[in-house]
Design a protein around this motif. Structure first.
Motif, PDB file in Angstrom:
ATOM      1  N   ALA A  19      55.562  38.092  48.049  1.00  0.00           N
ATOM      2  CA  ALA A  19      54.477  37.163  47.736  1.00  0.00           C
ATOM      3  C   ALA A  19      54.412  36.915  46.237  1.00  0.00           C
ATOM      4  O   ALA A  19      54.712  37.789  45.419  1.00  0.00           O
ATOM      5  N   SER A  20      54.021  35.724  45.851  1.00  0.00           N
ATOM      6  CA  SER A  20      53.826  35.375  44.447  1.00  0.00           C
ATOM      7  C   SER A  20      52.407  35.749  44.034  1.00  0.00           C
ATOM      8  O   SER A  20      51.437  35.359  44.696  1.00  0.00           O
ATOM      9  N   ILE A  21      52.278  36.489  42.928  1.00  0.00           N
ATOM     10  CA  ILE A  21      50.978  36.933  42.425  1.00  0.00           C
ATOM     11  C   ILE A  21      50.731  36.295  41.063  1.00  0.00           C
ATOM     12  O   ILE A  21      51.561  36.401  40.158  1.00  0.00           O
ATOM     13  N   PRO A  70      53.735  35.275  36.196  1.00  0.00           N
ATOM     14  CA  PRO A  70      53.620  35.587  37.630  1.00  0.00           C
ATOM     15  C   PRO A  70      54.476  36.792  38.013  1.00  0.00           C
ATOM     16  O   PRO A  70      55.521  37.058  37.410  1.00  0.00           O
ATOM     17  N   GLY A  71      54.028  37.506  39.049  1.00  0.00           N
ATOM     18  CA  GLY A  71      54.777  38.631  39.585  1.00  0.00           C
ATOM     19  C   GLY A  71      55.044  38.431  41.065  1.00  0.00           C
ATOM     20  O   GLY A  71      54.513  37.516  41.703  1.00  0.00           O
ATOM     21  N   VAL A  72      55.882  39.310  41.630  1.00  0.00           N
ATOM     22  CA  VAL A  72      56.262  39.229  43.041  1.00  0.00           C
ATOM     23  C   VAL A  72      56.082  40.612  43.655  1.00  0.00           C
ATOM     24  O   VAL A  72      56.508  41.625  43.067  1.00  0.00           O
ATOM     25  N   THR A  73      55.485  40.659  44.841  1.00  0.00           N
ATOM     26  CA  THR A  73      55.278  41.933  45.505  1.00  0.00           C
ATOM     27  C   THR A  73      56.584  42.453  46.093  1.00  0.00           C
ATOM     28  O   THR A  73      57.457  41.681  46.499  1.00  0.00           O
ATOM     29  N   ASP A  74      56.704  43.783  46.145  1.00  0.00           N
ATOM     30  CA  ASP A  74      57.876  44.400  46.750  1.00  0.00           C
ATOM     31  C   ASP A  74      57.670  44.537  48.257  1.00  0.00           C
ATOM     32  O   ASP A  74      56.709  44.013  48.826  1.00  0.00           O
ATOM     33  N   ALA A  75      58.592  45.266  48.912  1.00  0.00           N
ATOM     34  CA  ALA A  75      58.515  45.400  50.368  1.00  0.00           C
ATOM     35  C   ALA A  75      57.243  46.104  50.814  1.00  0.00           C
ATOM     36  O   ALA A  75      56.776  45.904  51.940  1.00  0.00           O
ATOM     37  N   ALA A  76      56.651  46.927  49.938  1.00  0.00           N
ATOM     38  CA  ALA A  76      55.407  47.634  50.270  1.00  0.00           C
ATOM     39  C   ALA A  76      54.177  46.809  49.944  1.00  0.00           C
ATOM     40  O   ALA A  76      53.049  47.271  50.150  1.00  0.00           O
ATOM     41  N   GLY A  77      54.359  45.592  49.426  1.00  0.00           N
ATOM     42  CA  GLY A  77      53.233  44.728  49.092  1.00  0.00           C
ATOM     43  C   GLY A  77      52.610  45.022  47.752  1.00  0.00           C
ATOM     44  O   GLY A  77      51.441  44.665  47.527  1.00  0.00           O
ATOM     45  N   ASN A  78      53.355  45.629  46.811  1.00  0.00           N
ATOM     46  CA  ASN A  78      52.817  46.007  45.501  1.00  0.00           C
ATOM     47  C   ASN A  78      53.471  45.191  44.387  1.00  0.00           C
ATOM     48  O   ASN A  78      54.668  44.868  44.462  1.00  0.00           O
ATOM     49  N   ALA A  79      52.690  44.886  43.350  1.00  0.00           N
ATOM     50  CA  ALA A  79      53.190  44.222  42.144  1.00  0.00           C
ATOM     51  C   ALA A  79      52.467  44.822  40.944  1.00  0.00           C
ATOM     52  O   ALA A  79      51.241  44.995  40.973  1.00  0.00           O
ATOM     53  N   VAL A  80      53.228  45.141  39.880  1.00  0.00           N
ATOM     54  CA  VAL A  80      52.667  45.810  38.699  1.00  0.00           C
ATOM     55  C   VAL A  80      52.769  44.874  37.493  1.00  0.00           C
ATOM     56  O   VAL A  80      53.832  44.305  37.236  1.00  0.00           O
ATOM     57  N   PHE A  81      51.662  44.737  36.745  1.00  0.00           N
ATOM     58  CA  PHE A  81      51.604  43.919  35.535  1.00  0.00           C
ATOM     59  C   PHE A  81      51.249  44.826  34.354  1.00  0.00           C
ATOM     60  O   PHE A  81      50.310  45.629  34.440  1.00  0.00           O
ATOM     61  N   SER A  82      51.994  44.676  33.264  1.00  0.00           N
ATOM     62  CA  SER A  82      51.716  45.463  32.056  1.00  0.00           C
ATOM     63  C   SER A  82      51.372  44.525  30.898  1.00  0.00           C
ATOM     64  O   SER A  82      51.647  43.325  30.951  1.00  0.00           O
ATOM     65  N   GLY A  83      50.768  45.089  29.849  1.00  0.00           N
ATOM     66  CA  GLY A  83      50.362  44.279  28.699  1.00  0.00           C
ATOM     67  C   GLY A  83      49.192  43.369  29.010  1.00  0.00           C
ATOM     68  O   GLY A  83      49.033  42.313  28.388  1.00  0.00           O
ATOM     69  N   VAL A  84      48.364  43.772  29.951  1.00  0.00           N
ATOM     70  CA  VAL A  84      47.210  42.948  30.340  1.00  0.00           C
ATOM     71  C   VAL A  84      46.070  43.190  29.340  1.00  0.00           C
ATOM     72  O   VAL A  84      45.713  44.340  29.053  1.00  0.00           O
ATOM     73  N   PRO A  85      45.491  42.112  28.793  1.00  0.00           N
ATOM     74  CA  PRO A  85      44.394  42.309  27.828  1.00  0.00           C
ATOM     75  C   PRO A  85      43.126  42.820  28.507  1.00  0.00           C
ATOM     76  O   PRO A  85      42.803  42.430  29.630  1.00  0.00           O
ATOM     77  N   HIS A  86      42.405  43.681  27.799  1.00  0.00           N
ATOM     78  CA  HIS A  86      41.107  44.173  28.274  1.00  0.00           C
ATOM     79  C   HIS A  86      40.216  44.372  27.055  1.00  0.00           C
ATOM     80  O   HIS A  86      40.678  44.465  25.905  1.00  0.00           O
TER      81      HIS A  86
END
Length: 232
Positions: A57-59, A76-92
């Motif tokens: 899936a496209s996230i 954008p990120g893409v989920t793996d076979a387990a349905g997970n996608a990891v994003f780094s460098g996200v501002p907070h």
């Protein structure tokens, strides 16, 4: 005042401007934003209640801050076979500053074609809005809508049957086997090839009657002729 005086004044003025610009740049470099930190890690999980993990899936993640009209967009990120996608460098937001909010959207579509040429297009959509960003954030997506569309090819000009249907008439006769069966009206009599119609033949019967009459008639006439006796 000679030319040398004005030349020295011009050189001093230029040097002063260069030092002023350099000092301002050093001051700007020393004052980075202190209310935003861009080192957050966001992990997105997407598991559908019926179909399980949604892999491939496209996230898409966008972020904003209340009162600030600007909107940021992450890669954008893409989920793996387990349905997970990891994003780094996200501002907070830094401690004590206004929070940064994340809007997370996921979408997935697949197309499969069966032996009849029918294409089944399945789609899933999930959204999570207003998630507060931080150093470490887990986002679980819930499927908000999904659908399934079937597209089948139209019958060709040769009358090929549509999947699950009967052949379409083409207006021509391809062939026939066996003898055609004809249903006659009740008043007609079917005559099989090489055989006469059922019943008594008229001509032979008539000849038989005439022949019998020719034999019986002389006998009858002879019986009716009187016999004369001689007198003595």
């Amino acid at each position: 005042m000679g030319p040398g005086y004005w030349r020295s004044r011009a050189v001093g003025l230029i040097a002063g401007m260069i030092l002023a610009i350099g000092g301002a740049g050093a001051a700007l470099a020393a004052d980075p934003p202190t209310d935003v930190v861009a080192d957050g890690v966001v992990t997105v999980h997407w598991v559908d209640a019926d179909d399980g993990p949604i892999g491939g899936a496209s996230i898409q993640i966008t972020y904003s801050r209340e009162g600030d009209p600007s909107i940021g967009i992450l890669r954008p990120g893409v989920t793996d076979a387990a349905g997970n996608a990891v994003f780094s460098g996200v501002p907070h937001a830094a401690d004590g500053s206004a929070p940064i909010l994340l809007d997370v959207r996921g979408d997935r579509s697949t197309t499969t074609t069966d032996e009849a040429g029918c294409a089944a297009v399945a789609s899933w959509l999930a959204e999570a809005d207003g998630v507060t960003s931080g150093a470490t954030v887990d986002v679980s997506l819930m499927t908000s809508s999904k659908g399934l569309d079937m597209n089948c090819p139209e019958p060709g000009p040769g009358g090929d049957p549509a999947p699950g249907g009967d052949p379409q008439p083409s207006g021509g006769v391809l062939g026939a086997t066996g003898r055609p069966q004809i249903t006659l009206p009740p008043t007609d009599v079917a005559i099989a090839p090489g055989r006469a119609a059922a019943g008594t033949p008229i001509l032979p019967t008539l000849l038989l009657v005439l022949g019998a009459g020719a034999i019986v008639l002389p006998i009858t006439v002879r019986a009716t002729v009187p016999v004369r006796r001689r007198r003595r």
